[in-house]
Design an enzyme around this catalytic site. Sequence first.
Site, PDB file in Angstrom:
ATOM      1  N   SER A   1       0.808  -1.207   0.000  1.00  0.00           N
ATOM      2  CA  SER A   1       0.000   0.000   0.000  1.00  0.00           C
ATOM      3  C   SER A   1       0.849   1.268   0.000  1.00  0.00           C
ATOM      4  O   SER A   1       1.612   1.515  -0.925  1.00  0.00           O
ATOM      5  CB  SER A   1      -0.973  -0.031   1.194  1.00  0.00           C
ATOM      6  OG  SER A   1      -1.905   1.017   1.120  1.00  0.00           O
TER       7      SER A   1
ATOM      8  N   ASP B   1      -1.135   1.617  -3.983  1.00  0.00           N
ATOM      9  CA  ASP B   1      -1.998   0.553  -4.515  1.00  0.00           C
ATOM     10  C   ASP B   1      -3.374   1.066  -4.901  1.00  0.00           C
ATOM     11  O   ASP B   1      -4.256   0.272  -5.241  1.00  0.00           O
ATOM     12  CB  ASP B   1      -2.104  -0.612  -3.528  1.00  0.00           C
ATOM     13  CG  ASP B   1      -2.951  -0.300  -2.306  1.00  0.00           C
ATOM     14  OD1 ASP B   1      -2.990   0.881  -1.901  1.00  0.00           O
ATOM     15  OD2 ASP B   1      -3.551  -1.217  -1.735  1.00  0.00           O
TER      16      ASP B   1
ATOM     17  N   ASP C   1      -2.556   6.627  -3.640  1.00  0.00           N
ATOM     18  CA  ASP C   1      -1.415   5.993  -2.983  1.00  0.00           C
ATOM     19  C   ASP C   1      -0.929   4.820  -3.829  1.00  0.00           C
ATOM     20  O   ASP C   1      -1.442   4.565  -4.921  1.00  0.00           O
ATOM     21  CB  ASP C   1      -1.746   5.565  -1.550  1.00  0.00           C
ATOM     22  CG  ASP C   1      -2.672   4.364  -1.477  1.00  0.00           C
ATOM     23  OD1 ASP C   1      -3.396   4.106  -2.457  1.00  0.00           O
ATOM     24  OD2 ASP C   1      -2.684   3.680  -0.433  1.00  0.00           O
TER      25      ASP C   1
ATOM     26  N   ASP D   1      -5.945   2.508  -3.309  1.00  0.00           N
ATOM     27  CA  ASP D   1      -7.179   2.449  -2.521  1.00  0.00           C
ATOM     28  C   ASP D   1      -7.400   3.691  -1.669  1.00  0.00           C
ATOM     29  O   ASP D   1      -8.413   3.802  -0.982  1.00  0.00           O
ATOM     30  CB  ASP D   1      -7.237   1.181  -1.664  1.00  0.00           C
ATOM     31  CG  ASP D   1      -6.118   1.093  -0.635  1.00  0.00           C
ATOM     32  OD1 ASP D   1      -5.244   1.984  -0.599  1.00  0.00           O
ATOM     33  OD2 ASP D   1      -6.110   0.111   0.142  1.00  0.00           O
TER      34      ASP D   1
END
Length: 446
Positions: free
Chosen positions: A102, A243, A241, A245
């Site tokens: 992430s 990833d 960000d 999400d």
Amino acid sequence: MGRYFGTDGIRGRTGEWPMTPEFALRLGYAVGEILGENGHAQGPVLVGKDTRVSGYMFESALEAGLSAAGLDVALLGPMPTPAIAYLTRTFRATAGVVISASHNPFNDNGFKFFTPEGDKLPDAVEAAIEARLDEPAQAIDGRRLGKAVRISDAAGRYVEFCKSAIPARSELRGMRIVLDCAHGATYNVAPHVFEELGAEVELTGAMPDGYNINEGVGALHPDRLAERVRATGSDLGIALDGDGDRVILVDAAGQIVDGDRILGILALERLHLGTLGGGVVGTQMTNLGLENALAEVGVPFVRARVGDRYVLEELRRYGWLLGGESSGHIICLDHTTTGDGTVAGLQIAHLMQRSGRSLAELAAAIPQFPQALVNVRLDEGADERLDAPPVRAAVAEVESELGRRGRVLLRPSGTEPLIRVMVEAEDAGATQAAAERIADAIRAVA
């Protein structure tokens, strides 16, 4: 939380257990055994990743473990986490896996899992997987080994899905947007979403090299984006960000709009349109200004534990559609089952275009109370400190002073040996002083 699974899958530093090739192989085999038991595996396991250099290694090891357990694998390459959740549903897959850490730096990585419905794995399934991780990976009979294929059109499918989050025939023509992809998984999909809808898009953070993910860019570092929005005279800045999400926005003047205000803007608009579908779920860290703004218009509000999986749990419990976190996880259950930064950013851009209002005007409806956060580092005994009479007395005193115009939150960190003291109220000076008083009380407990 288990030995390996935390609130958002498994995560750690690459090269240190459990983020090693051996563990990834065992993990793939354990997942394959659990999901393949009693013929439950009905389709392939989808595997996507972000742009970290270690993703190649973990993708190969995980694929080998899944195949050894008899499950077919569909490799998607770099794809945002919400894309995997969506594609797992549409492919009728047995499960979806995202190889990502992430918003963490490149030398971390992790594994997130989705059910065929696009939800996070239930605790019972995670526990069953963990129970098998101590056993070495084997391989079933050669005739039953799984196969692997690469899906070439996954990005295009996700782009069309994102565009469907606003009404058909809607466009963003005439809008100037600076889009920061954090050198992460959205670099090859998010630009197409906004460009195909007619926006003039300037890209930043869209040249991943395997090492620069989240480095000074993206949702955790929106200051550079703010400078670029001002310098180019753009209408909107969107920071995703690594990833994809999370999302943080920037208005035309360079002011940062966090997840609480994004959530509030969407809630008020849905209330106006009659599509809110109940109340709103935030977290323990959600700003009191949002809660008060929703209360003023009669919208129920519930706080979940910190973590988007807990926001989702509360949305399911109440049958509501909209929830999110200050960090920028925005869940719109009528579109997807996890935080989706591209979808949330697109909905705000469409609202601006349709209403003719700037982001600053929209955000002004959601006031923000000053927050003071003090971290108290401890050697041990966080729970005992929180229950100590002097600490409870200090908290009660501050809460009495603040009344209904403020709040106190004490939360042990899940990753470090410290207690986070948060005080929120209308006066910034009083807020900081109150947080320091409580922190001093915690430090004074032997």
